[in-house]
Write a protein that holds these residues in place. Structure first.
Motif, PDB file in Angstrom:
ATOM      1  N   LYS A 149       0.835  -1.209   0.000  1.00 35.19           N
ATOM      2  CA  LYS A 149       0.000   0.000   0.000  1.00 35.19           C
ATOM      3  C   LYS A 149       0.867   1.254   0.000  1.00 35.19           C
ATOM      4  CE  LYS A 149      -4.557  -0.913   1.342  1.00 35.19           C
ATOM      5  NZ  LYS A 149      -5.656  -0.821   2.215  1.00 35.19           N
ATOM      6  N   ALA A 150       1.935   1.231   0.784  1.00 34.06           N
ATOM      7  CA  ALA A 150       2.823   2.400   0.832  1.00 34.06           C
ATOM      8  C   ALA A 150       3.422   2.656  -0.552  1.00 34.06           C
ATOM      9  CB  ALA A 150       3.928   2.179   1.868  1.00 34.06           C
ATOM     10  N   TRP A 151       3.889   1.605  -1.212  1.00 35.88           N
ATOM     11  CA  TRP A 151       4.475   1.753  -2.555  1.00 35.88           C
ATOM     12  C   TRP A 151       3.443   2.325  -3.527  1.00 35.88           C
ATOM     13  CZ3 TRP A 151       8.868   2.121  -5.027  1.00 35.88           C
ATOM     14  CH2 TRP A 151       8.898   1.951  -6.422  1.00 35.88           C
ATOM     15  N   ASN A 152       2.238   1.768  -3.486  1.00 36.55           N
ATOM     16  CA  ASN A 152       1.189   2.218  -4.408  1.00 36.55           C
ATOM     17  C   ASN A 152       0.712   3.638  -4.119  1.00 36.55           C
ATOM     18  OD1 ASN A 152       1.178  -0.150  -5.922  1.00 36.55           O
ATOM     19  ND2 ASN A 152      -0.314  -1.140  -4.573  1.00 36.55           N
ATOM     20  N   ASN A 153       0.883   4.081  -2.882  1.00 33.26           N
ATOM     21  CA  ASN A 153       0.405   5.418  -2.502  1.00 33.26           C
ATOM     22  C   ASN A 153       1.524   6.445  -2.366  1.00 33.26           C
ATOM     23  OD1 ASN A 153      -2.585   5.233  -2.136  1.00 33.26           O
ATOM     24  ND2 ASN A 153      -1.942   3.518  -0.864  1.00 33.26           N
ATOM     25  N   LEU A 154       2.724   6.094  -2.799  1.00 33.95           N
ATOM     26  CA  LEU A 154       3.835   7.057  -2.736  1.00 33.95           C
ATOM     27  C   LEU A 154       3.512   8.391  -3.401  1.00 33.95           C
ATOM     28  CD1 LEU A 154       7.176   5.103  -3.225  1.00 33.95           C
ATOM     29  CD2 LEU A 154       6.476   6.495  -1.284  1.00 33.95           C
ATOM     30  N   PRO A 155       2.853   8.391  -4.570  1.00 38.77           N
ATOM     31  CA  PRO A 155       2.562   9.694  -5.189  1.00 38.77           C
ATOM     32  C   PRO A 155       1.678  10.593  -4.320  1.00 38.77           C
ATOM     33  CG  PRO A 155       2.226   7.908  -6.764  1.00 38.77           C
ATOM     34  CD  PRO A 155       2.452   7.275  -5.429  1.00 38.77           C
ATOM     35  N   ASN A 156       0.890   9.985  -3.409  1.00 37.08           N
ATOM     36  CA  ASN A 156       0.001  10.767  -2.544  1.00 37.08           C
ATOM     37  C   ASN A 156       0.677  11.242  -1.264  1.00 37.08           C
ATOM     38  OD1 ASN A 156      -2.034  10.169  -4.406  1.00 37.08           O
ATOM     39  ND2 ASN A 156      -2.589   8.314  -3.320  1.00 37.08           N
ATOM     40  N   PHE A 157       1.863  10.705  -0.954  1.00 36.83           N
ATOM     41  CA  PHE A 157       2.555  11.104   0.266  1.00 36.83           C
ATOM     42  C   PHE A 157       3.256  12.433   0.034  1.00 36.83           C
ATOM     43  CE2 PHE A 157       6.245  11.172   3.139  1.00 36.83           C
ATOM     44  CZ  PHE A 157       5.571  11.089   4.346  1.00 36.83           C
ATOM     45  N   ARG A 158       2.796  13.452   0.770  1.00 37.55           N
ATOM     46  CA  ARG A 158       3.338  14.797   0.576  1.00 37.55           C
ATOM     47  C   ARG A 158       4.416  15.148   1.594  1.00 37.55           C
ATOM     48  NH1 ARG A 158      -2.039  15.300   0.855  1.00 37.55           N
ATOM     49  NH2 ARG A 158      -1.875  16.561   2.729  1.00 37.55           N
ATOM     50  N   GLY A 159       4.615  14.302   2.588  1.00 37.51           N
ATOM     51  CA  GLY A 159       5.617  14.593   3.608  1.00 37.51           C
ATOM     52  C   GLY A 159       5.105  15.474   4.721  1.00 37.51           C
ATOM     53  N   ASP A 160       3.774  15.601   4.845  1.00 35.79           N
ATOM     54  CA  ASP A 160       3.211  16.396   5.944  1.00 35.79           C
ATOM     55  C   ASP A 160       3.493  15.741   7.290  1.00 35.79           C
ATOM     56  OD1 ASP A 160       2.212  18.080   4.025  1.00 35.79           O
ATOM     57  OD2 ASP A 160       0.205  17.198   4.033  1.00 35.79           O
ATOM     58  N   ALA A 161       3.536  14.421   7.302  1.00 34.47           N
ATOM     59  CA  ALA A 161       3.858  13.660   8.512  1.00 34.47           C
ATOM     60  C   ALA A 161       5.179  12.932   8.279  1.00 34.47           C
ATOM     61  CB  ALA A 161       2.750  12.642   8.796  1.00 34.47           C
ATOM     62  N   LYS A 162       5.744  12.412   9.353  1.00 34.14           N
ATOM     63  CA  LYS A 162       6.961  11.630   9.210  1.00 34.14           C
ATOM     64  C   LYS A 162       6.623  10.317   8.500  1.00 34.14           C
ATOM     65  CE  LYS A 162       8.460  11.200  13.414  1.00 34.14           C
ATOM     66  NZ  LYS A 162       9.164  11.143  14.691  1.00 34.14           N
ATOM     67  N   LEU A 163       7.612   9.743   7.825  1.00 34.64           N
ATOM     68  CA  LEU A 163       7.403   8.461   7.143  1.00 34.64           C
ATOM     69  C   LEU A 163       6.953   7.380   8.125  1.00 34.64           C
ATOM     70  CD1 LEU A 163      10.453   8.498   4.730  1.00 34.64           C
ATOM     71  CD2 LEU A 163       8.053   8.372   4.038  1.00 34.64           C
ATOM     72  N   SER A 164       7.560   7.370   9.310  1.00 34.98           N
ATOM     73  CA  SER A 164       7.183   6.359  10.301  1.00 34.98           C
ATOM     74  C   SER A 164       5.717   6.513  10.706  1.00 34.98           C
ATOM     75  CB  SER A 164       8.080   6.448  11.532  1.00 34.98           C
ATOM     76  OG  SER A 164       8.008   7.732  12.120  1.00 34.98           O
ATOM     77  N   THR A 165       5.263   7.738  10.883  1.00 42.62           N
ATOM     78  CA  THR A 165       3.864   7.997  11.235  1.00 42.62           C
ATOM     79  C   THR A 165       2.946   7.493  10.135  1.00 42.62           C
ATOM     80  OG1 THR A 165       4.523   9.952  12.493  1.00 42.62           O
ATOM     81  CG2 THR A 165       2.207   9.807  11.842  1.00 42.62           C
ATOM     82  N   TRP A 166       3.282   7.786   8.903  1.00 42.92           N
ATOM     83  CA  TRP A 166       2.498   7.344   7.744  1.00 42.92           C
ATOM     84  C   TRP A 166       2.436   5.828   7.685  1.00 42.92           C
ATOM     85  CZ3 TRP A 166       4.554   5.931   2.537  1.00 42.92           C
ATOM     86  CH2 TRP A 166       3.563   5.870   1.569  1.00 42.92           C
ATOM     87  N   LEU A 167       3.571   5.164   7.872  1.00 45.30           N
ATOM     88  CA  LEU A 167       3.602   3.698   7.831  1.00 45.30           C
ATOM     89  C   LEU A 167       2.826   3.086   8.994  1.00 45.30           C
ATOM     90  CD1 LEU A 167       7.299   3.104   6.734  1.00 45.30           C
ATOM     91  CD2 LEU A 167       5.239   2.661   5.375  1.00 45.30           C
ATOM     92  N   PHE A 168       2.958   3.669  10.188  1.00 42.79           N
ATOM     93  CA  PHE A 168       2.207   3.160  11.340  1.00 42.79           C
ATOM     94  C   PHE A 168       0.705   3.305  11.110  1.00 42.79           C
ATOM     95  CE2 PHE A 168       5.991   3.670  14.340  1.00 42.79           C
ATOM     96  CZ  PHE A 168       6.184   2.298  14.449  1.00 42.79           C
ATOM     97  N   LYS A 169       0.280   4.426  10.495  1.00 45.54           N
ATOM     98  CA  LYS A 169      -1.154   4.597  10.199  1.00 45.54           C
ATOM     99  C   LYS A 169      -1.644   3.492   9.266  1.00 45.54           C
ATOM    100  CE  LYS A 169      -1.950   9.550  10.612  1.00 45.54           C
ATOM    101  NZ  LYS A 169      -2.312  10.780   9.936  1.00 45.54           N
ATOM    102  N   ILE A 170      -0.870   3.229   8.222  1.00 46.85           N
ATOM    103  CA  ILE A 170      -1.249   2.168   7.280  1.00 46.85           C
ATOM    104  C   ILE A 170      -1.277   0.830   8.009  1.00 46.85           C
ATOM    105  CG2 ILE A 170      -0.590   0.905   5.190  1.00 46.85           C
ATOM    106  CD1 ILE A 170       0.748   3.538   4.202  1.00 46.85           C
ATOM    107  N   ALA A 171      -0.277   0.572   8.839  1.00 49.72           N
ATOM    108  CA  ALA A 171      -0.186  -0.704   9.561  1.00 49.72           C
ATOM    109  C   ALA A 171      -1.363  -0.886  10.505  1.00 49.72           C
ATOM    110  CB  ALA A 171       1.127  -0.768  10.336  1.00 49.72           C
ATOM    111  N   ILE A 172      -1.735   0.164  11.213  1.00 47.75           N
ATOM    112  CA  ILE A 172      -2.854   0.059  12.151  1.00 47.75           C
ATOM    113  C   ILE A 172      -4.157  -0.168  11.392  1.00 47.75           C
ATOM    114  CG2 ILE A 172      -4.255   1.410  13.772  1.00 47.75           C
ATOM    115  CD1 ILE A 172      -1.494   2.511  14.807  1.00 47.75           C
TER     116      ILE A 172
END
Length: 196
Positions: A71-94
């Motif tokens: 999901k992270a790979w497929n949504n990379l274009p949508n990641f703007r860097g507003d949050a830390k990468l770890s926060t983004w990954l933890f959100k997806i994981a949860i």
């Protein structure tokens, strides 16, 4: 290969890297694959353990981890860097873990809004990869009995030693509400231990 990417690829996981640079490289088609490999190496283990604490079984956590990075790979274009990468990954994981738990509840004919996560207790007891002692097993069983939100907050605060501000970013909940959830979770765990 740019020198800056080589620096990231060879980075020791204990040494912080320039996250802004990594995000930039994730968005560049020429460096995205190598940067994503770095991302997986940096965050694979902490994300795995976050998932594992929620779903209990190694096999399930491993499958969910693969889904998280897909999901992270497929949504990379949508990641703007507003949050830390770890926060983004933890959100997806949860979110992936909660989806998995809800599917398991459906399979076990338990209402998805129910706090009955008894299948998690069975997973803890049956997990052949569990290497803790009896006290740790009892703590995990007590945590599995908590309502979903309290379980999330307890895991992140107690096991991962995350600050309330970080948990707030991941869960989108106020710090005050998180502190209250953690307090209630600790009280319930104390009650479970005193009953036993």
């Amino acid at each position: 290969m740019p020198a800056s990417l080589q620096k990231i690829e060879m980075a020791n996981p204990a040494i912080p890297i320039d996250e802004a640079l990594l995000v930039e490289q994730l968005h560049d088609p020429k460096t995205a694959r190598a940067a994503f490999d770095t991302l997986m190496r940096m965050y694979g283990e902490p994300v795995y353990w976050q998932i594992r604490k929620l779903v209990a079984r190694h096999e399930d956590a491993d499958d969910i981890l693969q889904n998280v990075f897909l999901k992270a790979w497929n949504n990379l274009p949508n990641f703007r860097g507003d949050a830390k990468l770890s926060t983004w990954l933890f959100k997806i994981a949860i979110n992936e873990s909660i989806n998995f738990i809800n599917k398991e509840k459906t399979r076990a004919n338990i209402a998805s809004d129910s706090d009955d996560d008894s299948f998690l207790l069975a997973n803890i007891e049956a997990d052949e990869y569990f290497d803790g002692d009896e006290l740790q097993a009892e703590l995990l069983k007590a945590v599995a009995k908590l309502p979903e939100k309290q379980r999330l907050v307890f895991n992140m605060r107690y096991f991962d030693e995350m600050k309330y501000e970080e948990i707030s970013e991941v869960l989108g909940t106020s710090v005050g509400a998180l502190k209250a959830s953690y307090h209630h979770a600790v009280k319930k765990i104390e009650e479970i231990f005193s009953e036993n």
